[in-house]
Design a protein around this motif. Structure first.
Motif, PDB file in Angstrom:
ATOM      1  N   GLY A  20       0.781  -1.227   0.000  1.00  0.00           N
ATOM      2  CA  GLY A  20       0.000   0.000   0.000  1.00  0.00           C
ATOM      3  C   GLY A  20       0.815   1.280   0.000  1.00  0.00           C
ATOM      4  N   TRP A  21       2.134   1.181   0.008  1.00  0.00           N
ATOM      5  CA  TRP A  21       2.966   2.390   0.059  1.00  0.00           C
ATOM      6  C   TRP A  21       2.665   3.346  -1.091  1.00  0.00           C
ATOM      7  N   SER A  22       2.356   2.822  -2.260  1.00  0.00           N
ATOM      8  CA  SER A  22       2.115   3.702  -3.409  1.00  0.00           C
ATOM      9  C   SER A  22       0.859   4.552  -3.230  1.00  0.00           C
ATOM     10  N   ARG A  23      -0.005   4.207  -2.287  1.00  0.00           N
ATOM     11  CA  ARG A  23      -1.194   5.031  -2.026  1.00  0.00           C
ATOM     12  C   ARG A  23      -0.826   6.306  -1.258  1.00  0.00           C
ATOM     13  N   GLY A  71       8.587   0.582  -6.746  1.00  0.00           N
ATOM     14  CA  GLY A  71       8.965   1.064  -8.071  1.00  0.00           C
ATOM     15  C   GLY A  71       8.878  -0.041  -9.105  1.00  0.00           C
ATOM     16  N   ARG A  72       9.364   0.278 -10.301  1.00  0.00           N
ATOM     17  CA  ARG A  72       9.404  -0.678 -11.418  1.00  0.00           C
ATOM     18  C   ARG A  72      10.833  -0.773 -11.922  1.00  0.00           C
ATOM     19  N   ALA A  73      11.217  -1.979 -12.334  1.00  0.00           N
ATOM     20  CA  ALA A  73      12.547  -2.175 -12.891  1.00  0.00           C
ATOM     21  C   ALA A  73      12.715  -1.254 -14.091  1.00  0.00           C
ATOM     22  N   PRO A  74      13.823  -0.667 -14.315  1.00  0.00           N
ATOM     23  CA  PRO A  74      15.067  -0.839 -13.566  1.00  0.00           C
ATOM     24  C   PRO A  74      15.170   0.083 -12.346  1.00  0.00           C
ATOM     25  N   LEU A  75      14.151   0.864 -12.050  1.00  0.00           N
ATOM     26  CA  LEU A  75      14.191   1.788 -10.914  1.00  0.00           C
ATOM     27  C   LEU A  75      13.355   1.248  -9.758  1.00  0.00           C
ATOM     28  N   SER A  76      13.756   0.114  -9.222  1.00  0.00           N
ATOM     29  CA  SER A  76      13.017  -0.464  -8.108  1.00  0.00           C
ATOM     30  C   SER A  76      13.992  -0.946  -7.043  1.00  0.00           C
ATOM     31  N   ARG A 102       4.741   2.613  -7.400  1.00  0.00           N
ATOM     32  CA  ARG A 102       4.268   1.232  -7.438  1.00  0.00           C
ATOM     33  C   ARG A 102       4.845   0.498  -6.235  1.00  0.00           C
ATOM     34  N   SER A 103       4.012  -0.296  -5.575  1.00  0.00           N
ATOM     35  CA  SER A 103       4.469  -1.092  -4.445  1.00  0.00           C
ATOM     36  C   SER A 103       3.695  -2.403  -4.416  1.00  0.00           C
ATOM     37  N   VAL A 104       4.427  -3.508  -4.277  1.00  0.00           N
ATOM     38  CA  VAL A 104       3.805  -4.835  -4.262  1.00  0.00           C
ATOM     39  C   VAL A 104       4.552  -5.743  -3.292  1.00  0.00           C
ATOM     40  N   TRP A 105       3.825  -6.749  -2.812  1.00  0.00           N
ATOM     41  CA  TRP A 105       4.481  -7.808  -2.057  1.00  0.00           C
ATOM     42  C   TRP A 105       5.055  -8.808  -3.049  1.00  0.00           C
TER      43      TRP A 105
END
Length: 158
Positions: A30-33, A62-67, A41-44
């Protein structure tokens, strides 16, 4: 060559109780909220114990390559959340700890500390400054989001 350990510390107050702050902090998906636009973007990636965000959980921000991939290493509800960065930054041995303490009269003091060793010699000071800036921003967003989810106004009966 071992490298110099860099440490930074950020403190922030929230009008919300520690339980509300911890709830947002421990919800890695939920961090992206609450942390947009820097965390878009945040996911488990992996659940921990207790599920989903306890010890052993891995969140991807984040999303690759910036994650970055962060593993939860300590989970003490309403008091402490600690994590290690597993990938995504040019550092090793990164440990982040977030301690939550109730404030007299209500609210929470958030103390967020990070420490790491830079992988590339000569970049430690710049990485520490950037990390402190980012964590200061995150702590402010966390404090505000937690307060927004909690009605901290006095009741009409008071």
């Amino acid at each position: 060559m071992k490298g110099r350990r860099r440490v930074f510390l950020v403190t922030q107050r929230s009008a919300a109780p520690p339980s509300a702050v911890f709830e947002l902090l421990a919800d890695g998906a939920g961090w992206s909220r609450w942390a947009r636009p820097l965390v878009f973007r945040s996911v488990w990636e992996q659940e921990g114990t207790p599920a989903p965000g306890g010890v052993g959980a891995v969140r991807r921000l984040g999303r690759a390559p910036l994650s970055t991939r962060e593993e939860v290493v300590e989970y003490v509800p309403d008091r402490r959340h600690a994590y290690r960065i597993r990938s995504g930054l040019p550092v090793r041995d990164y440990l982040g700890t977030v301690d939550l303490s109730p404030v007299d009269g209500g609210g929470t003091e958030i103390v967020w500390q990070g420490s790491f060793v830079a992988l590339v010699p000569g970049t430690g000071a710049v990485l520490a400054t950037g990390s402190r800036f980012f964590i200061t921003w995150l702590a402010r967003r966390l404090a505000g989001a937690a307060a927004a989810t909690t009605d901290t106004r006095p009741s009409a009966d008071a």
